[in-house]
Design an enzyme around this catalytic site. Structure first.
Site, short mmCIF file in Angstrom:
data_model
loop_
_atom_site.label_atom_id
_atom_site.label_comp_id
_atom_site.label_asym_id
_atom_site.label_seq_id
_atom_site.Cartn_x
_atom_site.Cartn_y
_atom_site.Cartn_z
CE LYS A 80 -4.27 -1.42 0.09
NZ LYS A 80 -5.50 -0.85 -0.45
CG ASP A 128 -8.51 -1.95 5.96
OD1 ASP A 128 -7.40 -1.63 5.49
OD2 ASP A 128 -9.41 -2.46 5.28
C1 PLP Z 1 -2.14 -6.08 3.27
C2 PLP Z 1 -3.25 -5.91 2.31
N1 PLP Z 1 -3.45 -6.83 1.36
C3 PLP Z 1 -4.44 -6.70 0.46
C4 PLP Z 1 -5.31 -5.63 0.49
C5 PLP Z 1 -6.42 -5.56 -0.50
O1 PLP Z 1 -6.32 -4.49 -1.40
P1 PLP Z 1 -7.61 -3.92 -2.09
O2 PLP Z 1 -8.50 -3.31 -1.04
O3 PLP Z 1 -7.10 -2.93 -3.06
O4 PLP Z 1 -8.31 -5.08 -2.74
C6 PLP Z 1 -5.15 -4.66 1.48
C7 PLP Z 1 -6.05 -3.51 1.56
O5 PLP Z 1 -6.00 -2.70 2.47
C8 PLP Z 1 -4.09 -4.80 2.42
O6 PLP Z 1 -3.89 -3.88 3.39
#
Ligand code: PLP
Length: 393
Positions: A80, A128
């Site tokens: 992210k 989150d």
């Molecule tokens: C560690 C992690 N993996 C995957 C995701 C999923 O990404 P997306 O919300 O773009 O599908 C998030 C989203 O916050 C995340 O923090």
């Protein structure tokens, strides 16, 4: 240990993909190139590791598993870092243009030359954890004020990580989708600028920039991995990560792109529900999943536009897979490297282990001993206390 991953506890729908060119029209090749050239010029930029998990692959009767470990990304703990911070810069750049009719380069913005202007701008988002951390970092880097809304279940450790970069972190009652709604209302009332990783009606530019930023990670993978993998298992929250990765893979490898399988927690499977109904569909979150980053009930329409053309399968998995998958990476099989992976990082790993051990699913997914599987280890131990508790449990 691999017995935990039972196919009886997952849901699977195979999806009749639509045809189209969303992979290059929603996020264009130029969008990816622009984002990469900016992000790769940031201090401390370095490619994250792509680990082959050969021993595990052999045990599962596959050719190989490649795990892209985003834990070390810019010292922020997750992929992210690439999205929110880049989108923050682009929002500031556009706002200064709108206000002063001045085209300012991102490097000038970064240098602090315009801080007297940027510090009057407030960037805001719901999160989150990981997206907010990236936005807070970006706002600090580019000299803007930052407010982050978190929901009741976001851990204090994750809130602290955002405050560390100077963000004002506000906790609300309710879940992630409630925090998105409150962010929208307060931004409108106060003339703040939302930098969200999810899209909605008439709000598409920042989430497009966020997804373009994630392309740095995919670019590193495509440069390192040859030939292309046969399958990629992508975890979904709002779908931005998955959409960005499969769009970039398709742009690079075209027809040789891997089969795309989307994996979500069964407590928050809005992309799965969208596949079942063959249209964008939200679900109510009644209980928070341990996969905090994936706890989203409303898919991003932009992301869905890509996934409806690129994803062949949608899976949902139970929370009980997560601790064993994290432990498996921490104490690996055979000669595989030990990897510190957070709760949302291992969804894809849990899914491939489940699928590979089930004859019917192997057939459905066309998985065999020649399969080369790509996984995105999307975070490291972003909540240290929780990580230690899970690993020692
Ligand atoms: C560690 C992690 N993996 C995957 C995701 C999923 O990404 P997306 O919300 O773009 O599908 C998030 C989203 O916050 C995340 O923090």
């Amino acid at each position: 240990m691999l017995d935990t991953f039972s196919a009886d506890t997952i849901k699977h729908v195979s999806y009749a993909r639509h045809t189209g060119e969303a992979f290059k029209s929603v996020i264009t090749p130029q969008d990816f190139t622009d984002a990469s050239s900016e992000i790769m010029s940031w201090e401390r930029y370095t490619a994250t590791p792509l680990h082959p998990l050969k021993s595990l692959a052999q045990q599962l009767n596959l050719d190989n598993i490649f795990y892209k470990d985003e834990g070390p990304r810019f010292g922020l703990g997750s992929f992210k870092a690439l999205g929110g911070a880049y989108a923050a810069a682009r929002v500031l750049q556009r706002e200064l243009y709108n206000k002063f009719n001045k085209k300012i380069s991102l490097s000038d913005l970064r240098s602090g030359k315009y801080v007297s202007l940027t510090k009057a701008i407030t960037l805001v988002s719901a999160t989150d954890g990981n997206h907010g951390r990236s936005l807070a970092w970006g706002a600090q880097k580019f000299g803007a004020d930052c407010k982050i809304y978190i929901h009741a279940e976001v851990s204090e450790e994750r809130a602290k990580a955002m405050r560390y970069f100077g963000a004002d972190v506000i906790r609300i009652d309710g879940d992630y989708d409630d925090s998105v709604r409150i962010t929208k209302t307060n931004a409108e009332e106060n003339n703040w600028f939302i930098v969200s990783d999810t899209s909605w009606d008439n709000y598409i530019q920042p989430p497009t920039d966020v997804m373009a930023g994630y392309g740095v990670m995919t670019n590193e993978i495509t440069q390192e991995l040859s030939p292309p993998p046969s399958h990629v298992f992508l975890q979904g929250g709002v779908g931005g990560l998955a959409a960005s990765v499969c769009a970039a893979l398709r742009q690079k490898w075209e027809k040789a792109s891997p089969r795309v399988i989307i994996v979500e927690p069964d407590l928050a499977s809005c992309l799965y529900a969208s596949a079942v109904k063959d249209t964008l569909t939200s679900v109510q979150i009644t209980e928070e999943t341990i996969m905090a980053g994936l706890s989203c009930g409303e898919p991003s329409p932009l992301a869905w536009n890509i996934l409806r053309e690129e994803a062949s399968d949608f899976l949902s998995i139970p929370d009980l897979f997560i601790a064993p998958a994290m432990k498996l990476l921490a104490k690996p099989i055979g000669n595989d490297p030990a990897i510190e992976a957070g709760e949302s990082a291992v969804a894809g790993l849990a899914a491939i282990i489940t699928v590979a051990q089930d004859t019917a699913l192997r057939n459905d997914f066309r998985i065999d001993k020649t399969s080369r599987v790509l996984l995105i280890g999307s975070e490291g131990a972003t909540d240290r206390a929780l990580y230690d508790k899970i690993i020692s449990g």
